[in-house]
Design a protein around this motif. Sequence first.
Motif, PDB file in Angstrom:
ATOM      1  N   VAL A  99      -6.123   3.460   1.776  1.00 15.54           N
ATOM      2  CA  VAL A  99      -6.308   2.305   0.910  1.00 15.54           C
ATOM      3  C   VAL A  99      -6.224   2.792  -0.531  1.00 15.54           C
ATOM      4  N   PHE A 100      -5.705   1.923  -1.408  1.00 10.00           N
ATOM      5  CA  PHE A 100      -5.507   2.291  -2.811  1.00 10.00           C
ATOM      6  C   PHE A 100      -6.059   1.167  -3.689  1.00 10.00           C
ATOM      7  N   PHE A 101      -6.998   1.523  -4.576  1.00  9.52           N
ATOM      8  CA  PHE A 101      -7.554   0.589  -5.560  1.00  9.52           C
ATOM      9  C   PHE A 101      -7.016   0.965  -6.928  1.00  9.52           C
ATOM     10  N   ALA A 102      -6.591  -0.034  -7.699  1.00 12.16           N
ATOM     11  CA  ALA A 102      -6.099   0.223  -9.052  1.00 12.16           C
ATOM     12  C   ALA A 102      -6.585  -0.845 -10.006  1.00 12.16           C
ATOM     13  N   ASP A 103      -6.965  -0.399 -11.215  1.00  9.62           N
ATOM     14  CA  ASP A 103      -7.229  -1.370 -12.273  1.00  9.62           C
ATOM     15  C   ASP A 103      -5.978  -2.196 -12.483  1.00  9.62           C
ATOM     16  N   HIS A 104      -6.155  -3.455 -12.879  1.00  9.08           N
ATOM     17  CA  HIS A 104      -5.016  -4.354 -13.075  1.00  9.08           C
ATOM     18  C   HIS A 104      -3.943  -3.724 -13.963  1.00  9.08           C
ATOM     19  N   GLU A 105      -4.365  -3.032 -15.010  1.00 12.30           N
ATOM     20  CA  GLU A 105      -3.397  -2.434 -15.943  1.00 12.30           C
ATOM     21  C   GLU A 105      -2.562  -1.318 -15.311  1.00 12.30           C
ATOM     22  N   PHE A 106      -3.025  -0.765 -14.180  1.00 10.51           N
ATOM     23  CA  PHE A 106      -2.278   0.312 -13.516  1.00 10.51           C
ATOM     24  C   PHE A 106      -1.528  -0.153 -12.270  1.00 10.51           C
ATOM     25  N   CYS A 107      -1.637  -1.421 -11.929  1.00  9.09           N
ATOM     26  CA  CYS A 107      -0.965  -1.924 -10.723  1.00  9.09           C
ATOM     27  C   CYS A 107       0.550  -1.762 -10.813  1.00  9.09           C
ATOM     28  N   SER A 108       1.117  -1.866 -12.004  1.00 10.32           N
ATOM     29  CA  SER A 108       2.574  -1.689 -12.146  1.00 10.32           C
ATOM     30  C   SER A 108       2.972  -0.253 -11.821  1.00 10.32           C
ATOM     31  N   VAL A 109       2.136   0.724 -12.187  1.00  6.92           N
ATOM     32  CA  VAL A 109       2.399   2.133 -11.838  1.00  6.92           C
ATOM     33  C   VAL A 109       2.413   2.276 -10.321  1.00  6.92           C
TER      34      VAL A 109
ATOM     35  N   ILE B 119       5.578   3.152  -7.036  1.00  4.02           N
ATOM     36  CA  ILE B 119       5.549   4.273  -6.077  1.00  4.02           C
ATOM     37  C   ILE B 119       5.180   3.839  -4.663  1.00  4.02           C
ATOM     38  N   ARG B 120       4.975   2.549  -4.450  1.00  5.44           N
ATOM     39  CA  ARG B 120       4.527   2.074  -3.132  1.00  5.44           C
ATOM     40  C   ARG B 120       5.437   2.523  -1.988  1.00  5.44           C
ATOM     41  N   SER B 121       6.725   2.500  -2.212  1.00  8.07           N
ATOM     42  CA  SER B 121       7.646   2.882  -1.133  1.00  8.07           C
ATOM     43  C   SER B 121       7.537   4.367  -0.779  1.00  8.07           C
ATOM     44  N   SER B 122       6.903   5.147  -1.651  1.00  2.00           N
ATOM     45  CA  SER B 122       6.712   6.585  -1.402  1.00  2.00           C
ATOM     46  C   SER B 122       5.322   6.899  -0.871  1.00  2.00           C
ATOM     47  N   LEU B 123       4.596   5.874  -0.459  1.00  2.00           N
ATOM     48  CA  LEU B 123       3.227   6.054   0.053  1.00  2.00           C
ATOM     49  C   LEU B 123       3.105   5.466   1.461  1.00  2.00           C
ATOM     50  N   PRO B 124       3.749   6.091   2.447  1.00  4.81           N
ATOM     51  CA  PRO B 124       3.762   5.508   3.792  1.00  4.81           C
ATOM     52  C   PRO B 124       2.398   5.464   4.487  1.00  4.81           C
ATOM     53  N   LYS B 125       1.445   6.292   4.050  1.00  2.35           N
ATOM     54  CA  LYS B 125       0.130   6.325   4.708  1.00  2.35           C
ATOM     55  C   LYS B 125      -0.808   5.240   4.196  1.00  2.35           C
ATOM     56  N   VAL B 126      -0.527   4.697   3.007  1.00  2.57           N
ATOM     57  CA  VAL B 126      -1.398   3.669   2.442  1.00  2.57           C
ATOM     58  C   VAL B 126      -1.116   2.343   3.144  1.00  2.57           C
ATOM     59  N   GLU B 127      -2.171   1.764   3.711  1.00  2.00           N
ATOM     60  CA  GLU B 127      -2.034   0.527   4.477  1.00  2.00           C
ATOM     61  C   GLU B 127      -2.373  -0.721   3.665  1.00  2.00           C
ATOM     62  N   LYS B 128      -3.268  -0.567   2.669  1.00  2.00           N
ATOM     63  CA  LYS B 128      -3.711  -1.718   1.884  1.00  2.00           C
ATOM     64  C   LYS B 128      -3.883  -1.314   0.428  1.00  2.00           C
ATOM     65  N   TYR B 129      -3.578  -2.283  -0.452  1.00  2.00           N
ATOM     66  CA  TYR B 129      -3.698  -2.094  -1.898  1.00  2.00           C
ATOM     67  C   TYR B 129      -4.601  -3.187  -2.457  1.00  2.00           C
ATOM     68  N   PHE B 130      -5.455  -2.808  -3.416  1.00  2.00           N
ATOM     69  CA  PHE B 130      -6.348  -3.772  -4.044  1.00  2.00           C
ATOM     70  C   PHE B 130      -6.309  -3.619  -5.549  1.00  2.00           C
ATOM     71  N   CYS B 131      -6.306  -4.760  -6.224  1.00  2.00           N
ATOM     72  CA  CYS B 131      -6.296  -4.820  -7.675  1.00  2.00           C
ATOM     73  C   CYS B 131      -7.710  -5.127  -8.162  1.00  2.00           C
ATOM     74  N   VAL B 132      -8.140  -4.374  -9.169  1.00  2.00           N
ATOM     75  CA  VAL B 132      -9.461  -4.571  -9.759  1.00  2.00           C
ATOM     76  C   VAL B 132      -9.284  -5.266 -11.101  1.00  2.00           C
ATOM     77  N   GLY B 133      -9.760  -6.501 -11.204  1.00  2.00           N
ATOM     78  CA  GLY B 133      -9.625  -7.277 -12.428  1.00  2.00           C
ATOM     79  C   GLY B 133      -8.295  -8.002 -12.486  1.00  2.00           C
ATOM     80  N   GLY B 134      -8.266  -9.108 -13.167  1.00  2.65           N
ATOM     81  CA  GLY B 134      -7.023  -9.862 -13.312  1.00  2.65           C
ATOM     82  C   GLY B 134      -6.534 -10.465 -12.004  1.00  2.65           C
ATOM     83  N   THR B 135      -5.375 -11.101 -12.076  1.00  2.00           N
ATOM     84  CA  THR B 135      -4.757 -11.686 -10.895  1.00  2.00           C
ATOM     85  C   THR B 135      -3.970 -10.601 -10.177  1.00  2.00           C
TER      86      THR B 135
END
Length: 192
Positions: free
Chosen positions: A106-116, A120-136
Amino acid sequence: MGAGWLNLGQMVKVNARKYANKIAVKDRERAFTFAELNSRVNRLANSLLEIGLKKGDKFSVLMENSIEIVELYLAAAKTGTVINPVNFRLVGKEVQYIVDNADSKVFFADHEFCSVVQEIRSSLPKVEKYFCVGGTPPEGFGSYAELIEKGSDTEPDVDVQPEDIWVLLYTSGTTGKPKGVLRSHESYVAFY
């Protein structure tokens, strides 16, 4: 055999009883008492278990200092999961290397880093879920706030021992790629 110290997840539970109405965490806009913090952390911890994380599983965070990162550290302590903080100053390929090498699910990112993270999402095959902290949350990310809303505020039923791993840090590495360093609950409590 460990020293028998409480981990920080257990300490926040004790402090929620002893100092229920005292401020535990605060930023410019919000403040939570120990009782409120413990409730939020329990809801987050139970949600982490609900989405499929179990003791020993790793999750990464790409965040600046905030109440939410404190909650994630404490939720990891209560669930026996392992938090992998990633330096927010790193660029895409460096972030990708650390998160992939850590085997994060699982990967948590501040809203400002979600674009980063999106890059790279396609290069992270082990990550099953992503969550944004703050913002939409952008497309493909869940909401951190909703995770807390959905979870039960009961104490998670996980046996976490002092010698269990709590944090997976990556060294800056003077030669080659950064190396992962596993830190237990008791190593941090002894340090503090």
